[in-house]
Design an enzyme around this catalytic site. Structure first.
Site, PDB file in Angstrom:
ATOM      1  N   ARG A  82      -9.159  -1.702   1.379  1.00 18.12           N
ATOM      2  CA  ARG A  82      -7.628  -1.779   1.231  1.00 18.12           C
ATOM      3  C   ARG A  82      -7.617  -2.693   0.022  1.00 18.12           C
ATOM      4  O   ARG A  82      -6.453  -2.390  -0.721  1.00 18.12           O
ATOM      5  CB  ARG A  82      -7.174  -2.435   2.345  1.00 18.12           C
ATOM      6  CG  ARG A  82      -5.680  -3.011   2.226  1.00 18.12           C
ATOM      7  CD  ARG A  82      -4.763  -3.384   3.387  1.00 18.12           C
ATOM      8  NE  ARG A  82      -5.756  -4.098   4.475  1.00 18.12           N
ATOM      9  CZ  ARG A  82      -6.076  -5.557   4.475  1.00 18.12           C
ATOM     10  NH1 ARG A  82      -5.569  -6.132   3.472  1.00 18.12           N
ATOM     11  NH2 ARG A  82      -6.816  -5.819   5.524  1.00 18.12           N
ATOM     12  N   TYR A 142      17.523   9.107  -5.152  1.00 14.77           N
ATOM     13  CA  TYR A 142      16.678   9.576  -3.861  1.00 14.77           C
ATOM     14  C   TYR A 142      17.283   9.309  -2.538  1.00 14.77           C
ATOM     15  O   TYR A 142      17.214   7.988  -2.380  1.00 14.77           O
ATOM     16  CB  TYR A 142      15.098   9.547  -4.441  1.00 14.77           C
ATOM     17  CG  TYR A 142      14.254  10.230  -3.038  1.00 14.77           C
ATOM     18  CD1 TYR A 142      14.312  11.237  -3.155  1.00 14.77           C
ATOM     19  CD2 TYR A 142      13.643   9.233  -2.187  1.00 14.77           C
ATOM     20  CE1 TYR A 142      13.465  11.957  -1.981  1.00 14.77           C
ATOM     21  CE2 TYR A 142      12.806   9.978  -1.229  1.00 14.77           C
ATOM     22  CZ  TYR A 142      12.814  11.262  -1.285  1.00 14.77           C
ATOM     23  OH  TYR A 142      12.011  11.888  -0.342  1.00 14.77           O
ATOM     24  N   ASP A 156      12.490   5.383 -11.666  1.00 18.80           N
ATOM     25  CA  ASP A 156      11.746   6.721 -10.936  1.00 18.80           C
ATOM     26  C   ASP A 156      11.641   7.857 -11.833  1.00 18.80           C
ATOM     27  O   ASP A 156      12.739   8.373 -12.176  1.00 18.80           O
ATOM     28  CB  ASP A 156      12.750   7.043  -9.450  1.00 18.80           C
ATOM     29  CG  ASP A 156      12.068   7.866  -8.687  1.00 18.80           C
ATOM     30  OD1 ASP A 156      11.105   8.698  -8.839  1.00 18.80           O
ATOM     31  OD2 ASP A 156      12.267   7.840  -7.469  1.00 18.80           O
ATOM     32  N   LYS A 168       4.659  14.836  -5.721  1.00 18.29           N
ATOM     33  CA  LYS A 168       5.212  15.875  -6.557  1.00 18.29           C
ATOM     34  C   LYS A 168       4.832  16.317  -7.644  1.00 18.29           C
ATOM     35  O   LYS A 168       3.512  16.867  -7.533  1.00 18.29           O
ATOM     36  CB  LYS A 168       6.687  15.318  -6.810  1.00 18.29           C
ATOM     37  CG  LYS A 168       7.447  14.595  -5.847  1.00 18.29           C
ATOM     38  CD  LYS A 168       8.065  15.425  -4.860  1.00 18.29           C
ATOM     39  CE  LYS A 168       8.306  14.824  -3.365  1.00 18.29           C
ATOM     40  NZ  LYS A 168       9.498  13.669  -3.873  1.00 18.29           N
TER      41      LYS A 168
END
Ligand SMILES: *Cc1c(COP(=O)(O)O)cnc(C)c1O
Length: 434
Positions: A69, A121, A204, A229
């Site tokens: 992690r 978004y 973004d 994306k």
């Protein structure tokens, strides 16, 4: 046996390309940064390090990794490669784009204030208004950031308060592809008399990818991506990332990345790194095809408007021209009247009643190559009706205000043969019976 980790600059130097200091070109970095041959085996492609924990030679004497992690070789590889492509010194990967938003917001003081582009978004809007406000008392002012410079300046200046900690830009926006002038917003924020000097500007960059747009070069503090994306590009990973040069903020975000734990799996990092290697090729193909399709749609008698920033008819065309990276502009192609390739997303309105979804429904159900689906940025072309799909939860009056009627169709242009895509759209538009 202990296999040495290929950790950052400690690679064996064979085929090593410096991260961001290097003069190497985009694809050279995309292919080599983070993919140095494995020091122990010579493997040209980094192995997938699934191990959750790492052996120590003595207490605290490890090779850069303790627990997966906190740090993992595949995550490091991806983070370094993406940082090189965005021109930042630090990259941080997360389990989704939304996890980037959540982690960035967690680094903001409670009771502070955000200025955000208005048609941000949907998931980001939801986090600002339904999570950050509840858990941190953070208020958000949504501002229309495109349009005439004087109007944008007036709106942004009016929105900034002394407790504003974050300015959130997304450009182009979704699905109406409004273009925000990043350097203008940066200038307004930095020169504002009431703005705190600690105010952070986030862009973004999901829709453009670093091939077409590098927000850090325009003065942004942090660039975020939904890796889901274009960066991964094959519609088989959900992941997010942030890149920045601000070391203190990067340290805080790395601390939160480990503390909150919204980290991507080693396999997802491996796949996304593989995706980055072809990013330039893919983005060129997305852009070339999108430009051709936008011009085809603009000439079609059944199409009312085409929204594509590369077209001269787009109100943000000049800003897009200034903002595009030199390499993407040089790679072309250019079309009639100075049109140019600017990403792979197109929205268009067909000549039908915005209150009637019948014609769009017919169009969308008569396509063979395009897949009717949400999301974007993959090699396959996708098409959707924002009013009933991605933006179905936006209140009707807000949808009308931002121009999302039932006749607005959004396309994510893939990299199939352009002629097949145009033929498919032609068939769909005919079926709509306009
Ligand atoms: C998809 C998307 C996000 C959210 O990313 P996830 O990986 O789905 O969490 C954020 N911003 C934009 C512009 C997006 O398209």
């Amino acid at each position: 046996m202990t296999v040495p980790a290929t950790n950052g600059a400690s690679s064996n130097g064979n085929g090593h390309v410096d991260d961001h200091a290097s003069a190497a070109g985009f694809s050279t970095k995309a292919i080599h940064v983070g993919s140095e041959p494995n020091a122990a085996t010579g493997a040209v492609i980094p192995p997938i390090s699934l191990s959750s924990t790492f052996a120590q030679d003595g207490i605290g004497n490890h090779k850069g990794y303790e627990y997966s992690r906190s740090g993992n070789p595949n995550r490091d590889s991806f983070e370094r490669a993406l940082a090189a492509l965005e021109g930042g010194s630090r990259g941080l990967a997360f389990s989704s784009g939304s996890a980037v938003t959540a982690t960035v917001l967690n680094s903001m003081p409670s009771g502070s204030h955000i200025v955000s582009v208005n048609d941000v978004y949907g998931g980001t809007y939801r986090y600002f208004t339904k999570v950050a406000t509840v858990s941190q008392g953070i208020q958000t002012t949504f501002v229309e950031m495109d349009g005439a410079e004087a109007d944008v300046s007036e709106r942004v200046n009016a929105a900034i308060r002394k407790e504003t900690s974050l300015v959130w830009i997304e450009t182009p926006t979704n699905p109406t592809l409004r273009v925000v002038d990043i350097p203008l917003i940066v200038k307004l924020v930095r020169n504002h008399p009431n703005a705190s000097k600690d105010i952070k500007i986030v862009v973004d960059n999901t829709f453009m990818s670093p091939w077409f747009q590098n927000p850090l070069a325009h003065g942004a503090d942090l660039v975020m991506h939904s890796v889901t994306k274009y960066l991964n590009g094959h519609s088989d990973v959900v992941m997010g990332a942030a890149v920045l040069n601000d070391e203190a903020w990067a340290d805080r975000l790395a601390f939160l990345q480990n503390s909150i734990g919204a980290i991507p799996s080693p396999f997802d990092c491996w796949l996304a790194l593989r995706g980055l290697k072809t990013l330039a090729l893919r983005m060129k193909a997305h852009g070339e095809s999108a430009l051709a399709i936008a011009q085809f749609l603009e000439a079609h008698p059944s199409v009312e408007t085409v929204i594509y920033p590369g077209l001269p008819s787009h109100p943000g065309h000049q800003v897009a021209r200034r903002q595009i990276t030199k390499r993407a502009a040089a790679a072309g192609p250019t079309g009639e009247n100075g049109a140019f390739a600017y990403g792979g997303m197109i929205s268009f309105r067909i000549k039908s009643d915005p209150a009637d979804d019948g014609p769009a429904d017919k169009l969308l159900s008569n396509l063979n190559v395009f897949t009717l689906a949400e999301s974007l940025g993959g090699v396959e072309s996708l098409i959707e009706l924002p009013s009933k799909m991605t933006h179905g939860s936006v209140a009707l009056e807000d949808r009308i205000k931002i121009g999302i009627g039932h006749n607005l169709i959004r396309v994510s242009v893939g990299i199939e043969e352009t002629a097949d895509l145009i033929k498919d759209l032609e068939r769909g538009i005919k079926a709509a019976g306009l």
